[in-house]
Design a protein around this motif. Structure first.
Motif, mmCIF file in Angstrom:
data_model
loop_
_atom_site.group_PDB
_atom_site.id
_atom_site.type_symbol
_atom_site.label_atom_id
_atom_site.label_comp_id
_atom_site.label_asym_id
_atom_site.label_seq_id
_atom_site.Cartn_x
_atom_site.Cartn_y
_atom_site.Cartn_z
ATOM 1 N N LEU A 162 -12.238 -8.169 5.776
ATOM 2 C CA LEU A 162 -11.341 -7.373 4.971
ATOM 3 C C LEU A 162 -11.211 -6.026 5.606
ATOM 4 O O LEU A 162 -11.947 -5.688 6.506
ATOM 5 N N ASN A 163 -10.267 -5.261 5.081
ATOM 6 C CA ASN A 163 -10.157 -3.878 5.502
ATOM 7 C C ASN A 163 -9.907 -3.735 6.998
ATOM 8 O O ASN A 163 -10.306 -2.774 7.610
ATOM 9 N N LEU A 193 -1.350 -7.725 3.268
ATOM 10 C CA LEU A 193 -1.338 -7.292 1.860
ATOM 11 C C LEU A 193 -0.018 -6.597 1.531
ATOM 12 O O LEU A 193 0.619 -6.870 0.513
ATOM 13 N N HIS A 194 0.385 -5.713 2.434
ATOM 14 C CA HIS A 194 1.643 -5.004 2.219
ATOM 15 C C HIS A 194 2.834 -5.973 2.219
ATOM 16 O O HIS A 194 3.707 -5.900 1.353
ATOM 17 N N LYS A 254 2.938 -7.895 -0.996
ATOM 18 C CA LYS A 254 3.433 -7.080 -2.099
ATOM 19 C C LYS A 254 4.958 -6.958 -2.025
ATOM 20 O O LYS A 254 5.642 -6.980 -3.036
ATOM 21 N N PHE A 299 -5.272 -7.195 7.910
ATOM 22 C CA PHE A 299 -5.346 -7.540 6.488
ATOM 23 C C PHE A 299 -4.387 -6.675 5.662
ATOM 24 O O PHE A 299 -3.649 -7.162 4.817
ATOM 25 N N TYR A 300 -4.393 -5.370 5.941
ATOM 26 C CA TYR A 300 -3.521 -4.478 5.175
ATOM 27 C C TYR A 300 -2.047 -4.775 5.416
ATOM 28 O O TYR A 300 -1.215 -4.615 4.538
ATOM 29 N N PHE A 324 -6.568 -15.472 3.725
ATOM 30 C CA PHE A 324 -7.912 -15.993 3.535
ATOM 31 C C PHE A 324 -8.083 -17.443 3.967
ATOM 32 O O PHE A 324 -9.094 -17.797 4.549
ATOM 33 N N TRP A 359 7.399 4.320 1.391
ATOM 34 C CA TRP A 359 7.196 3.036 2.062
ATOM 35 C C TRP A 359 6.164 2.181 1.325
ATOM 36 O O TRP A 359 6.297 0.968 1.222
ATOM 37 N N GLN A 360 5.128 2.849 0.794
ATOM 38 C CA GLN A 360 4.119 2.098 0.043
ATOM 39 C C GLN A 360 4.652 1.613 -1.296
ATOM 40 O O GLN A 360 4.057 0.757 -1.928
ATOM 41 N N LEU A 416 -1.792 -13.906 -0.573
ATOM 42 C CA LEU A 416 -2.909 -13.509 0.295
ATOM 43 C C LEU A 416 -3.769 -14.714 0.649
ATOM 44 O O LEU A 416 -4.243 -14.840 1.774
ATOM 45 N N GLU A 417 -3.965 -15.571 -0.327
ATOM 46 C CA GLU A 417 -4.782 -16.754 -0.075
ATOM 47 C C GLU A 417 -4.163 -17.596 1.033
ATOM 48 O O GLU A 417 -4.833 -18.009 1.977
#
Lengths: 81, 188
Positions: free
Chosen positions: B118-119, B127-128, B131, B123-124, B186, B25-26, B181-182
């Protein structure tokens, strides 16, 4: 020492630098570019941060329904074979 | 004994499917592909159980099979790439004709946005998702480099791509991921 590089080149050089793939001259060119270009400096810091965060993404589990279906599939394999 | 067989199958799946799925999955762009890879991996192992050395942990054997399947999956997207480097490079306008950042695409200072911690789980998730918006092969080189710590030469060899293709893919992956992401985290 060397010509000026562009922002697009600087982005490439940053990736190559991680692997120690820049010549002395290219390292100097990158350094000089970053000194003058705040956009590429931002890019460098931000991407470093993102690439580091990537491995912290918590992995998902397989949905229960798919696991149940997989069990049936495996069991059926050897019944028929 | 079908019941015994089912119990054995259930044991395999309950013990290993989540770990295999999480790994896949990642590294692929969608859940269906991850499911398919896990299913193919387990079926292959199940059918070829006589090749399994019981002295070794089952988990390691399953992961070795999954990794091979993952590479095959990546290679499929890499096939036919030769000679298309320019095409890969041309697809956007992040830079202007002088290769300077194009006006609408200046990287912006993230600290000016709302207090985006973050974190966090959210957020993740973003990020995912960002990607996964990359093209398959961009996401592949990016994962191999930053999740698996492979170097560019190994990645090129595994995927059967040229080094110039690699650098173009990496360049595009970073520029796009950062911009995504920006926009979605963010400075949203």
């Amino acid at each position: 020492m060397g010509q000026k590089i562009t922002c697009a080149q600087a982005v490439d050089y940053l990736s190559k630098k991680e692997e120690g793939k820049l010549t002395l001259r290219q390292r100097y060119q990158l350094w000089r570019h970053l000194l003058a270009c705040s956009l590429c400096r931002l890019f460098r810091v931000q991407t470093k941060h993102l690439t580091r965060s990537l491995r912290q993404v918590p992995p998902a589990n397989m949905p229960a329904g798919d696991k149940a279906a997989l069990i049936e599939k495996l069991a059926a394999e050897k019944n028929t074979g | 004994m079908p019941e015994q067989l089912r119990a054995h199958a259930a044991q395999w799946v309950n013990e290993h499917a989540d770990a295999l799925y999480g790994y896949a999955w990642q590294r692929v762009r969608d859940e269906d592909t991850a499911k398919d890879l896990v299913q193919e991996t387990m079926l292959a192992a199940w059918r070829n159980i006589e090749r399994y050395d019981p002295a070794q942990p089952l988990k390691g054997w399953l992961f070795a099979i999954l990794k091979n399947k993952l590479i095959d999956h990546y290679r499929k997207s890499a096939s036919g790439l030769a000679g298309r480097t320019q095409e890969l490079a041309d697809e956007t306008g992040f830079f202007d004709e002088d290769e300077h950042w194009a006006k609408g695409f200046y990287p912006q200072d993230w600290s000016g946005g709302a207090d985006r911690q973050l974190n966090t789980r959210e957020f993740y998730k973003i990020l995912h998702a960002c990607k996964n918006r990359l093209k398959e092969l961009q996401a592949a080189v990016f994962s191999m480099k930053y999740l698996d710590d492979m170097d560019s030469e190994e990645i090129c060899r595994e995927l059967g791509i040229s080094s110039s293709n690699y650098w173009v893919l990496m360049h595009r992956a970073k520029v796009q991921l950062r911009a995504c992401l920006e926009k979605n985290w963010f400075l949203r």
